[in-house]
Design a protein around this motif. Structure first.
Motif, PDB file in Angstrom:
ATOM      1  N   LYS A 176     -26.829 -22.261   2.591  1.00 62.91           N
ATOM      2  CA  LYS A 176     -26.204 -21.316   1.439  1.00 62.91           C
ATOM      3  C   LYS A 176     -25.557 -22.502   0.242  1.00 62.91           C
ATOM      4  N   ASP A 177     -25.086 -23.364   0.865  1.00 65.96           N
ATOM      5  CA  ASP A 177     -24.543 -24.459  -0.058  1.00 65.96           C
ATOM      6  C   ASP A 177     -25.298 -25.538  -0.312  1.00 65.96           C
ATOM      7  N   ALA A 178     -26.363 -25.633  -0.009  1.00 62.25           N
ATOM      8  CA  ALA A 178     -27.477 -26.701  -0.431  1.00 62.25           C
ATOM      9  C   ALA A 178     -27.622 -26.799  -2.115  1.00 62.25           C
ATOM     10  N   LYS A 179     -27.679 -28.178  -2.371  1.00 59.52           N
ATOM     11  CA  LYS A 179     -28.040 -28.391  -3.866  1.00 59.52           C
ATOM     12  C   LYS A 179     -29.341 -27.904  -4.323  1.00 59.52           C
ATOM     13  N   LEU A 180     -29.353 -27.159  -5.529  1.00 57.21           N
ATOM     14  CA  LEU A 180     -30.512 -26.421  -6.099  1.00 57.21           C
ATOM     15  C   LEU A 180     -30.641 -27.112  -7.606  1.00 57.21           C
TER      16      LEU A 180
END
Length: 342
Positions: free
Chosen positions: A146-150
């Protein structure tokens, strides 16, 4: 202890979307090479999944697209319990697509909130359309924390083709090999506002045939009338595959061509995943949202003020976004690629 992370992906129902879903499968394998990926998808997409080496098993969705079938979906989910999936990733945003994964007792069920399906998902993601501007980005992001860089890095889809399959279609359709084969894909399932005029396709066909090229026409049963018009204008010298092939055969035939001229369609994405030289023509749709995922692809879009409108039919009644793209322009782009290696 399990040696792999077992994932069930609920796949999309459109050819192009299923091709783009391969970017997710590749990303999952890159992150965890020992994971197992099964895909639940409409039966007609299984031939695509067979050509994606990242997929271990393709499971046919028993219900036709659009049918709710609550009881059938519950039964399907329960039948999947023995598989012991660790995670489900849902690419469709519909409520009904989440039902089987819930009743399969899959502990992690990941997807976008969609049709208010918080109760069916326990890893619900809010879709940030400003950061995830492309369909493929939205698919790949679901495979990340969920907290991955996008936005995420999106691997390029790459369908695998065997020599045996190529030879099978060559034999079936009695084809003569050639180093110069042009594929024309005049259809687009979504509607006429995505279809370049048939007379323009015909002009391209005539010109390339005069130069000694073979011209192959691709499409479904719905595209037969347009293909017939193109072929008639080309003195019947095209090879017309519309309505004569399965999707599997169309993929294998497409693997034999050199260049592709196509509308924004499922076959465009197939050609891109086969690493073909593509000229992709966009009318009512947005090349920034669903571009061909291929460095060799050249996109033509006039970027008119009224486009992209995303309509099936031109609301202004003129489709200038398509008629303004001339055959000469397309022919010039083909000529630029002819000296390049395939």
């Amino acid at each position: 202890m399990k040696k792999y992370h077992k994932i069930l992906v609920v796949g999309p129902s459109w050819v192009g979307d299923m091709v783009m879903a391969q970017s997710l499968f590749i990303a999952l394998k890159n992150a965890r090479p020992d994971c197992r990926i099964d895909v639940l998808a409409p039966s007609w997409t299984l031939s695509l999944l067979e050509r994606m080496p990242e997929v271990t098993q393709a499971i046919a969705m028993p219900l036709p697209r659009g049918k709710f079938g609550l009881i059938e979906r519950i039964k399907l989910g329960k039948s999947l319990r023995p598989e012991g999936y660790d995670q489900a990733i849902l690419l469709p945003n519909s409520w009904k697509s989440a039902i089987p994964t819930f009743f399969a007792d899959i502990p992690v069920r990941t997807g976008y909130i969609g049709e208010y399906r918080w109760g069916l998902l326990n890893d619900a993601r809010k879709l940030d359309k400003k950061r995830l501007t492309m369909t493929v980005q939205r698919f790949v992001a679901l495979g990340l924390p969920k907290d991955a860089k996008l936005p995420p890095v999106c691997p390029t889809p790459a369908l695998t083709i065997s020599k045996d399959r190529q030879q099978a279609v060559i034999d079936k359709f009695k084809l003569i090999s050639s180093p110069r084969i042009l594929a024309l894909c005049p259809g687009a399932e979504y509607g006429p506002a995505k279809r370049w005029p048939t007379e323009y396709y015909a002009e391209v066909a005539r010109h390339k045939i005069d130069q000694g090229w073979q011209v192959w026409l691709f499409g479904s049963e719905k595209d037969k009338a347009d293909a017939a018009q193109i072929n008639k204008a080309a003195s019947g010298l095209c090879t017309d595959f519309t309505g004569r092939t399965s999707l599997a055969e169309a993929v294998d035939l497409m693997s034999l061509v050199n260049n592709v001229v196509t509308n924004d369609s499922g076959l465009m994405h197939v050609a891109a995943a086969l690493d073909k030289k593509i000229i992709a023509i966009y009318g009512s749709s947005d090349p920034g949202f669903t571009p061909p995922l291929n460095d060799k692809a050249q996109v033509i879009s006039l970027n008119l003020d009224c486009a992209p409108c995303f309509k099936r039919e031109c609301p202004l009644g003129h489709t200038h976004c398509l008629t303004g793209i001339t055959p000469d322009r397309v022919l010039q782009l083909i000529a630029l690629t002819e000296a390049e290696p395939t």
